[in-house]
Design a protein around this motif. Structure first.
Motif, PDB file in Angstrom:
ATOM      1  N   THR A  48      53.783 -80.307  48.673  1.00  0.00           N
ATOM      2  CA  THR A  48      52.472 -79.903  49.190  1.00  0.00           C
ATOM      3  C   THR A  48      52.433 -78.414  49.489  1.00  0.00           C
ATOM      4  O   THR A  48      51.412 -77.748  49.241  1.00  0.00           O
ATOM      5  CB  THR A  48      52.126 -80.728  50.437  1.00  0.00           C
ATOM      6  OG1 THR A  48      52.153 -82.122  50.095  1.00  0.00           O
ATOM      7  CG2 THR A  48      50.753 -80.372  50.980  1.00  0.00           C
ATOM      8  N   VAL A  49      53.517 -77.868  50.001  1.00  0.00           N
ATOM      9  CA  VAL A  49      53.586 -76.417  50.217  1.00  0.00           C
ATOM     10  C   VAL A  49      53.406 -75.699  48.879  1.00  0.00           C
ATOM     11  O   VAL A  49      52.645 -74.715  48.777  1.00  0.00           O
ATOM     12  CB  VAL A  49      54.930 -76.034  50.869  1.00  0.00           C
ATOM     13  CG1 VAL A  49      55.093 -74.512  50.898  1.00  0.00           C
ATOM     14  CG2 VAL A  49      55.017 -76.601  52.286  1.00  0.00           C
ATOM     15  N   ILE A  50      54.092 -76.177  47.838  1.00  0.00           N
ATOM     16  CA  ILE A  50      53.966 -75.572  46.508  1.00  0.00           C
ATOM     17  C   ILE A  50      52.538 -75.714  45.990  1.00  0.00           C
ATOM     18  O   ILE A  50      51.965 -74.778  45.422  1.00  0.00           O
ATOM     19  CB  ILE A  50      54.961 -76.226  45.531  1.00  0.00           C
ATOM     20  CG1 ILE A  50      56.398 -75.916  45.946  1.00  0.00           C
ATOM     21  CG2 ILE A  50      54.720 -75.742  44.101  1.00  0.00           C
ATOM     22  CD1 ILE A  50      57.450 -76.653  45.127  1.00  0.00           C
ATOM     23  N   THR A  51      51.951 -76.888  46.174  1.00  0.00           N
ATOM     24  CA  THR A  51      50.570 -77.123  45.741  1.00  0.00           C
ATOM     25  C   THR A  51      49.628 -76.085  46.337  1.00  0.00           C
ATOM     26  O   THR A  51      48.776 -75.507  45.638  1.00  0.00           O
ATOM     27  CB  THR A  51      50.110 -78.536  46.144  1.00  0.00           C
ATOM     28  OG1 THR A  51      50.916 -79.517  45.474  1.00  0.00           O
ATOM     29  CG2 THR A  51      48.656 -78.766  45.787  1.00  0.00           C
ATOM     30  N   MET A  52      49.762 -75.842  47.628  1.00  0.00           N
ATOM     31  CA  MET A  52      48.856 -74.908  48.294  1.00  0.00           C
ATOM     32  C   MET A  52      49.110 -73.469  47.841  1.00  0.00           C
ATOM     33  O   MET A  52      48.168 -72.668  47.712  1.00  0.00           O
ATOM     34  CB  MET A  52      49.007 -75.035  49.811  1.00  0.00           C
ATOM     35  CG  MET A  52      48.696 -76.443  50.341  1.00  0.00           C
ATOM     36  SD  MET A  52      47.060 -77.033  49.853  1.00  0.00           S
ATOM     37  CE  MET A  52      46.016 -76.062  50.934  1.00  0.00           C
ATOM     38  N   ARG A  53      50.361 -73.126  47.563  1.00  0.00           N
ATOM     39  CA  ARG A  53      50.658 -71.783  47.062  1.00  0.00           C
ATOM     40  C   ARG A  53      50.093 -71.599  45.654  1.00  0.00           C
ATOM     41  O   ARG A  53      49.571 -70.531  45.324  1.00  0.00           O
ATOM     42  CB  ARG A  53      52.167 -71.544  47.084  1.00  0.00           C
ATOM     43  CG  ARG A  53      52.755 -71.463  48.495  1.00  0.00           C
ATOM     44  CD  ARG A  53      54.269 -71.349  48.468  1.00  0.00           C
ATOM     45  NE  ARG A  53      54.834 -71.263  49.812  1.00  0.00           N
ATOM     46  CZ  ARG A  53      56.152 -71.208  50.081  1.00  0.00           C
ATOM     47  NH1 ARG A  53      57.022 -71.230  49.062  1.00  0.00           N
ATOM     48  NH2 ARG A  53      56.581 -71.133  51.319  1.00  0.00           N
ATOM     49  N   LEU A  54      50.209 -72.636  44.822  1.00  0.00           N
ATOM     50  CA  LEU A  54      49.625 -72.571  43.490  1.00  0.00           C
ATOM     51  C   LEU A  54      48.101 -72.432  43.576  1.00  0.00           C
ATOM     52  O   LEU A  54      47.486 -71.671  42.810  1.00  0.00           O
ATOM     53  CB  LEU A  54      49.974 -73.824  42.694  1.00  0.00           C
ATOM     54  CG  LEU A  54      51.407 -73.947  42.157  1.00  0.00           C
ATOM     55  CD1 LEU A  54      51.632 -75.347  41.586  1.00  0.00           C
ATOM     56  CD2 LEU A  54      51.668 -72.890  41.080  1.00  0.00           C
ATOM     57  N   ALA A  55      47.488 -73.164  44.473  1.00  0.00           N
ATOM     58  CA  ALA A  55      46.037 -73.089  44.645  1.00  0.00           C
ATOM     59  C   ALA A  55      45.620 -71.677  45.037  1.00  0.00           C
ATOM     60  O   ALA A  55      44.586 -71.176  44.570  1.00  0.00           O
ATOM     61  CB  ALA A  55      45.586 -74.101  45.689  1.00  0.00           C
ATOM     62  N   ASP A  56      46.420 -71.032  45.883  1.00  0.00           N
ATOM     63  CA  ASP A  56      46.103 -69.655  46.276  1.00  0.00           C
ATOM     64  C   ASP A  56      46.193 -68.716  45.076  1.00  0.00           C
ATOM     65  O   ASP A  56      45.315 -67.869  44.863  1.00  0.00           O
ATOM     66  CB  ASP A  56      47.062 -69.196  47.374  1.00  0.00           C
ATOM     67  CG  ASP A  56      46.780 -69.860  48.708  1.00  0.00           C
ATOM     68  OD1 ASP A  56      45.666 -70.406  48.888  1.00  0.00           O
ATOM     69  OD2 ASP A  56      47.677 -69.859  49.573  1.00  0.00           O
TER      70      ASP A  56
END
Length: 530
Positions: A48-56
């Motif tokens: 989930t941390v990676i998901t949010m960084r990718l979204a950014d």
């Protein structure tokens, strides 16, 4: 109904706690998914941390970021819970999940992967038959299981009021960018951006965990334009050090809660109850023989708590603990729960971990600490023979005793793979009381709440009269004879006479032995008097 009892220490703790946040509850479900799939703890949190960084990096808007956050946390919950059919096809489902990231599974490669795993642990003849059926039906049975998992996660999101922005992408968990996923209905830009982010993040986390940044970069390049959206892969490859920064050392739980796009939205009591009921239903999905078990236990246990006159907070505590008491079952392979023969020692030890796993999964949410504690004690017994901690009577409050009794009662009335429902539940419970394992008062309350006749009058359970029981409780709480006399408005001589009768009936000779007896039999849970 018994006279109103004082508030328990656990209920006092609940009253003082902050409300439960939605992000905390959904993040707890991600831990359920980790355990159920046999993957490292907090794997989904790191995903989930990676998901949010990718979204950014992809400059996703706030609505996409919010949907991606909750979709990531819930994507694999269905896979973790509804595994009975999966276990029937593949044996230990955790071994299947452990291998699922190794190859680019689409089309023929997916079919080959399934054929390699079908019938593991079974005879050669059974495996050949299963492979033949799989090929003849074009893999319909496996597709149905995968789609069922997606539907389960989507339904859970709906029950948590997360909306279509989360529920609909969850239906696409096994689709792919190239359209060769399951069920193979969408691909390319028709695959929700939210799910494209989660799928890439899922594999980046897995390969980073085993092979570092180089492994994550390699898998992204290899599957660009097949499994993964090439645009998102390019975003990642442009800044891999940003996306993967510090993953080995972050406090994943704290990081994810801090990323909450709903800014700490708290749940009302009604919303929390609905969410915990959803937990109950998902826990029971682990084995078809247990469907409805957690809700049934909650109904009986909370009604029994009311019969005993427990305060409203304690009644709610028992109900909520009952809803989640078996959530730890998800961390044990389905083959254990569906075993038709007596458990091996290894299977027994795996099964006995589930109350501990329940406690562990709920421990991160401060407002659920008391619920977790009570839920984790449903297999503890007054004589110390229970598990997971081997607690004895003095460590088990009435809330936990009621949950234990209700769990046994309800389980006896349900079928199991190795037996039919037990018709003589009241006799079994009475025997457990006589053996000193279950609390007699709790059992009577559970039987009464379930509409069963109470075969042992509670007042005579210890052989003491009501007045003698009062004297014993005061004695156990450290009051002197004069203080007991004053509290009961009787003479000291009368108190001494009562104590002689108490010692004789209980077969004890000291104040300490009498006090230990009172605690063991739950008498000190009675309300303070005077």
């Amino acid at each position: 109904m018994a006279g109103r009892r004082p508030l328990s220490e656990d209920a006092v703790m609940i009253r003082a706690a902050s409300p439960v946040r939605l992000a905390e509850l959904v993040a707890t479900l991600s831990l359920v998914a980790d355990l159920g799939m046999g993957r490292p703890m907090e794997r989904v949190l790191r995903q989930t941390v990676i998901t949010m960084r990718l979204a950014d990096l992809a400059a996703a808007g706030e609505m996409i970021r919010a949907a991606a956050y909750y979709t990531s946390l819930l994507t694999w919950v269905g896979c973790a819970a509804d595994t009975s059919e999966l276990a029937e096809l593949f044996g230990d489902e955790t071994e299947l999940y452990a291998d699922s990231h190794d190859g680019d599974l689409g089309g023929a490669s997916m079919a080959a992967f399934v054929v390699r795993h079908l019938g593991r642990g079974g005879s050669r003849l059974r495996r050949v038959g299963m492979v033949g059926k799989f090929l003849a039906t074009a893999g319909r049975s496996v597709q149905q299981v995968m789609q069922s998992h997606c539907q389960g996660a989507s339904e859970l999101a709906g029950r948590l009021d997360l909306g279509d922005d989360v529920s609909l992408p969850l239906l696409q968990a096994f689709e792919r960018w190239d359209g060769r996923g399951v069920p193979g209905l969408v691909g390319g830009d028709d695959l929700a951006l939210v799910m494209r982010l989660v799928q890439l993040a899922d594999n980046l986390e897995a390969f980073h965990h085993t092979a570092g940044v180089e492994g994550a970069v390699s898998v992204a390049r290899e599957r660009r334009g097949t499994q993964f959206d090439p645009g998102l892969v390019d975003c990642f490859l442009a800044r891999p050090e940003v996306v993967l920064a510090g993953l080995d050392g972050i406090q994943a739980w704290d990081e994810v809660i801090a990323l909450d796009p709903r800014l700490g939205r708290c749940l009302s009591d009604d919303q929390l109850d609905r969410a915990l009921q959803a937990f109950a239903d998902f826990a029971d999905l682990k084995s078809p023989f247990r469907l409805g078990h957690s809700r049934g236990v909650a109904t009986v246990a909370s009604a029994a708590a009311e019969r005993l006159g427990l305060p409203g907070e304690d009644v709610n505590l028992v109900r909520r603990a009952a809803w989640v008491h078996d959530i730890g079952m998800i961390g044990v392979p389905s083959a254990v729960w569906n075993e038709t023969k007596p458990w091996s020692l290894a299977q027994q030890e795996r099964a006995r971990t589930h109350p501990y796993l329940t406690e562990r999964m709920l421990a991160r949410v401060p407002a659920l600490a008391a619920v977790a504690k009570c839920a984790a004690q449903h297999h503890e017994r007054l004589d110390g023979t229970g598990y997971p901690h081997g607690l004895t009577a003095d460590a088990l409050p009435m809330t936990s005793r009621l949950l234990a009794a209700a769990d046994v009662y309800h389980a006896l009335g349900e079928p199991r793979p190795y037996r039919s429902p037990v018709p003589a539940a009241t006799e079994v419970l009475a025997a457990e009381v006589r053996a000193g394992r279950l609390d007699g008062e709790a059992v009577d309350a559970v039987l009464g709440a379930a509409g069963q006749s109470v075969r042992r009058p509670a007042a005579n359970r210890t052989g003491l009269t009501a007045r003698e029981t009062e004297v014993l409780v005061y004695l156990a709480r450290g009051l002197s004879n004069p203080q007991i006399a004053a509290a009961l408005t009787v003479s000291r001589k009368t108190v001494s006479s009562h104590l002689e009768h108490i010692y004789a009936k209980l077969g004890v000779s000291t104040r300490t032995q009498a006090a230990l007896f009172a605690m063991k039999h739950g008498l000190t849970d009675r309300p303070n008097i005077g």
